[in-house]
Design a protein around this motif. Structure first.
Motif, mmCIF file in Angstrom:
data_model
loop_
_atom_site.group_PDB
_atom_site.id
_atom_site.type_symbol
_atom_site.label_atom_id
_atom_site.label_comp_id
_atom_site.label_asym_id
_atom_site.label_seq_id
_atom_site.Cartn_x
_atom_site.Cartn_y
_atom_site.Cartn_z
ATOM 1 N N GLY A 9 -5.713 22.789 -17.692
ATOM 2 C CA GLY A 9 -5.977 21.645 -18.559
ATOM 3 C C GLY A 9 -4.846 20.640 -18.603
ATOM 4 N N SER A 10 -3.647 21.041 -18.165
ATOM 5 C CA SER A 10 -2.538 20.081 -18.118
ATOM 6 C C SER A 10 -2.776 19.090 -16.988
ATOM 7 N N ILE A 11 -2.124 17.931 -17.063
ATOM 8 C CA ILE A 11 -2.414 16.841 -16.130
ATOM 9 C C ILE A 11 -2.172 17.241 -14.679
ATOM 10 N N LEU A 12 -1.097 17.967 -14.417
ATOM 11 C CA LEU A 12 -0.756 18.290 -13.036
ATOM 12 C C LEU A 12 -1.449 19.539 -12.508
ATOM 13 N N GLY B 17 9.261 16.262 -6.524
ATOM 14 C CA GLY B 17 9.462 15.231 -5.516
ATOM 15 C C GLY B 17 9.721 13.877 -6.146
ATOM 16 N N GLY B 18 9.370 12.823 -5.433
ATOM 17 C CA GLY B 18 9.676 11.468 -5.881
ATOM 18 C C GLY B 18 8.475 10.671 -6.337
ATOM 19 N N ILE B 19 7.450 11.341 -6.846
ATOM 20 C CA ILE B 19 6.256 10.646 -7.345
ATOM 21 C C ILE B 19 6.424 10.373 -8.838
ATOM 22 N N PRO B 20 6.528 9.114 -9.245
ATOM 23 C CA PRO B 20 6.792 8.791 -10.658
ATOM 24 C C PRO B 20 5.790 9.405 -11.628
ATOM 25 N N HIS B 21 4.525 9.429 -11.251
ATOM 26 C CA HIS B 21 3.497 9.988 -12.140
ATOM 27 C C HIS B 21 3.792 11.445 -12.468
ATOM 28 N N TYR B 22 4.269 12.201 -11.480
ATOM 29 C CA TYR B 22 4.590 13.605 -11.717
ATOM 30 C C TYR B 22 5.849 13.724 -12.578
ATOM 31 N N LEU B 23 6.837 12.928 -12.253
ATOM 32 C CA LEU B 23 8.115 12.990 -12.975
ATOM 33 C C LEU B 23 7.944 12.650 -14.454
ATOM 34 N N LYS B 24 7.030 11.744 -14.752
ATOM 35 C CA LYS B 24 6.822 11.330 -16.139
ATOM 36 C C LYS B 24 6.173 12.420 -16.992
ATOM 37 N N GLN B 25 5.590 13.419 -16.345
ATOM 38 C CA GLN B 25 4.950 14.493 -17.105
ATOM 39 C C GLN B 25 5.970 15.456 -17.695
ATOM 40 N N PHE B 26 7.170 15.512 -17.085
ATOM 41 C CA PHE B 26 8.196 16.433 -17.588
ATOM 42 C C PHE B 26 8.902 15.833 -18.804
ATOM 43 N N TYR C 68 0.829 -1.201 0.000
ATOM 44 C CA TYR C 68 0.000 0.000 0.000
ATOM 45 C C TYR C 68 0.863 1.249 0.000
ATOM 46 N N GLY C 69 0.239 2.366 -0.299
ATOM 47 C CA GLY C 69 0.935 3.642 -0.386
ATOM 48 C C GLY C 69 0.029 4.658 -1.033
ATOM 49 N N ARG C 70 0.389 5.911 -0.955
ATOM 50 C CA ARG C 70 -0.458 6.982 -1.479
ATOM 51 C C ARG C 70 -0.633 6.854 -2.989
ATOM 52 N N ARG C 71 -1.645 7.504 -3.503
ATOM 53 C CA ARG C 71 -1.905 7.480 -4.938
ATOM 54 C C ARG C 71 -0.733 8.080 -5.701
ATOM 55 N N ARG C 72 -0.517 7.583 -6.891
ATOM 56 C CA ARG C 72 0.501 8.073 -7.835
ATOM 57 C C ARG C 72 1.918 7.656 -7.468
ATOM 58 N N VAL C 73 2.092 6.868 -6.406
ATOM 59 C CA VAL C 73 3.449 6.568 -5.951
ATOM 60 C C VAL C 73 4.123 5.483 -6.785
ATOM 61 N N GLY C 74 3.341 4.785 -7.628
ATOM 62 C CA GLY C 74 3.929 3.807 -8.545
ATOM 63 C C GLY C 74 3.719 2.354 -8.162
ATOM 64 N N LYS C 75 2.702 2.062 -7.358
ATOM 65 C CA LYS C 75 2.460 0.687 -6.916
ATOM 66 C C LYS C 75 2.113 -0.229 -8.088
ATOM 67 N N THR C 76 1.159 0.214 -8.898
ATOM 68 C CA THR C 76 0.689 -0.629 -10.005
ATOM 69 C C THR C 76 1.807 -0.898 -11.002
ATOM 70 N N GLU C 77 2.557 0.142 -11.367
ATOM 71 C CA GLU C 77 3.652 -0.040 -12.325
ATOM 72 C C GLU C 77 4.716 -0.984 -11.785
ATOM 73 N N THR C 78 4.995 -0.885 -10.483
ATOM 74 C CA THR C 78 5.992 -1.763 -9.869
ATOM 75 C C THR C 78 5.524 -3.212 -9.882
ATOM 76 N N PRO D 268 7.400 7.571 -1.713
ATOM 77 C CA PRO D 268 7.922 8.216 -2.924
ATOM 78 C C PRO D 268 9.386 7.867 -3.145
ATOM 79 N N MET D 269 9.820 7.922 -4.392
ATOM 80 C CA MET D 269 11.212 7.654 -4.736
ATOM 81 C C MET D 269 12.133 8.665 -4.066
ATOM 82 N N GLY D 270 13.341 8.205 -3.769
ATOM 83 C CA GLY D 270 14.363 9.127 -3.321
ATOM 84 C C GLY D 270 14.907 9.929 -4.490
ATOM 85 N N PHE D 271 15.731 10.891 -4.181
ATOM 86 C CA PHE D 271 16.272 11.790 -5.194
ATOM 87 C C PHE D 271 17.021 11.041 -6.291
ATOM 88 N N TYR D 272 17.833 10.062 -5.921
ATOM 89 C CA TYR D 272 18.721 9.426 -6.901
ATOM 90 C C TYR D 272 17.967 8.576 -7.918
#
Length: 489
Positions: free
Chosen positions: A224-227, A197-206, A27-37, A171-175
């Protein structure tokens, strides 16, 4: 391309390779990457991956049956749908995977339980009587952290004590996070991490081919953008009274860290009432209650002590810049908000995240056995202490002091003091002397080591000091971001 999560994947692989049956809760907060992992873990393994929906119990059972039937289990010769959940879960043993583990993932499991409150009891009974001794691996995954911690894993819940593994994904660490932005410079990586931060969903938008400013404008503050609506969406998904939570988060984002100050800024008439809201935000991983490293249990038990800070970098960014300029953003003044509100303040904003990166750097050094001692406590230090002052007759005075990083060994005989400067100026020798002047109470016999972290490097006098003092260590941005081999304390 899948990035990071090596510790999580290693955990699941080790459980998969064990001989006994496995019942894992992730378990973990939304967008943290559980399903993808989980999908990455399931690659090249025979498995069933069922994603629950917010639907009626009958519809849920129907969809689960259809997915199981695709695996050519014996029951499909006689029926097209299971009569009940007991038969549906029992059929996991019939998955035609030969000698390999019968792997099934139930994603967003709380949705299933919400539609049918008896499901945990049904699963518990089958686990105790049949499934635990079978060559199976069931992974129950969910984002509703409060439900999982307070109900699913609680002592009075049927599944209490049955799980063979419980993993709370953070969330992911910096590295790992900056692997999403390989073309950015070390400075840009620090600033991008302070924003996302370390939320994969956010990082993938960049888009790594766009500049930092273009990404912020295109993917965060443009309507209108995702974030753009991400914060509002998450709060509405998890909480009620979102207007109050908005006010509280904004208050903390703007530097109100003490409970009384938060109440005053958010106009909440009771600290006990504010504490309830803050506790909910802590459970979601948005806010944390921070104590000075080494604080005693008695202090931590005092509801009025400790400082509150936003741990989710994206939330902090949004409430500092987006929420504060929301009317202009709604009007489409993206360039104006970025140019006049965000761009001038972004570098200083990133200085707080830089401290977190330096802290993670120290943790990585410990893992590599590169520290002069093994610490048992690491964090910020703040409070009243004795400092050197030549203007006082005793040469000392009591003052409010803050240390960016303080690591202490088990016996309290070794200390590592870290100071972090994220700015376009050299770390000055006078600032180094100020660091030396900070004394930890009643620890005069301890050995002190110093780690200075600087974006822009160090003046000549500090560099010369390292030749005379082997307890002084300097780290520039390349050392920190790239974890180079010479980056040893």
């Amino acid at each position: 391309m899948f990035i990071g999560r090596s510790a999580e994947l290693q955990f699941f692989e080790s459980k998969y390779n064990e001989d006994k049956g496995q019942l894992i809760v992730l378990y973990g907060r939304r967008r943290v990457g559980k399903t993808e992992t989980l999908r990455e873990f399931c690659k090249n393994k025979p498995h069933v991956f069922y994603s629950c929906t917010q639907s009626t119990d009958h519809t849920q059972l129907q969809r689960f049956s259809q997915q199981m039937m695709r695996e050519d289990i014996p029951a499909r010769k006689y029926i097209t749908e299971f009569a009940d959940w007991e038969n549906a879960f029992r059929a996991i043993q019939e998955l035609p995977y030969g000698n390999k583990k019968k792997l099934i993932v139930i994603d967003e499991f709380p949705y299933m339980c919400k539609a049918n409150g008896s499901i945990p009891s049904i699963l518990q009974n089958l686990w105790d009587t049949e499934l635990k001794d079978s060559n199976i691996m069931i992974i129950l995954c969910g984002s509703a952290m409060s439900f999982i911690e307070k109900e699913l894993l609680a002592e009075n819940n049927p599944l209490y004590g049955r799980a063979t593994g419980i993993y709370k994904m953070k969330p992911m660490g910096f590295y790992d996070a900056v692997k999403f932005l390989p073309k950015y410079t070390p400075k840009e990586k620090i600033i991008a991490y302070s924003v996302l931060g370390g939320i994969p969903h956010y990082l993938k938008q960049f888009d790594p081919n766009m500049t930092l400013g273009q990404n912020i404008k295109n993917n965060i503050i443009t309507k209108g953008s995702i974030l753009y609506s991400e914060v509002e969406f998450l709060l509405h998904q998890e909480l009620r009274e979102t207007s109050i939570y908005n006010t509280i988060i904004e208050a903390v984002a703007l530097g109100n860290t003490k409970l009384g100050d938060i109440c005053q800024k958010a106009m909440i008439d009771s600290t006990s009432k504010a504490s309830v809201y803050l506790r909910n935000l802590i459970e979601l991983g948005i806010v944390e209650r921070e104590f000075s490293v080494g604080a005693r249990l008695k202090e931590k038990g005092n509801g009025n002590r400790g400082l509150y800070r936003i741990t989710d970098n994206f939330f902090k960014f949004w409430y500092t810049f987006g929420f504060a300029n929301f009317s202009q953003l709604e009007d489409g003044d993206v360039d104006g908000v970025y140019r006049y509100a965000i761009e001038p303040a972004l570098h200083e904003f990133a200085s707080f995240a830089f401290e977190d990166v330096c802290k993670e750097f120290i943790k990585e050094q410990q893992k590599s056995n590169a520290l002069p001692f093994r610490y048992s406590k690491l964090g910020r230090w703040f409070g009243k202490t004795t400092v050197r002052d030549e203007n006082e007759a005793s040469g000392l005075r009591i003052a409010e002091t803050e240390i960016d990083l303080l690591a202490i060994d088990q016996d309290g005989k070794n200390y590592l003091i870290g100071e972090c400067k994220f700015r376009n100026q050299d770390f000055k020798y006078s600032e180094y002397l100020n660091t030396l002047a900070k004394l930890i109470p009643q620890k005069n016999t301890a050995k002190f080591h110093y780690a200075l972290f600087a974006e822009n490097g160090f003046d000549k006098k500090i560099v010369e000091e390292t030749r005379k003092n082997d307890c002084l260590h300097l780290y520039n941005l390349d050392d920190i971001v790239n974890l180079s081999e010479k980056s040893h304390v």
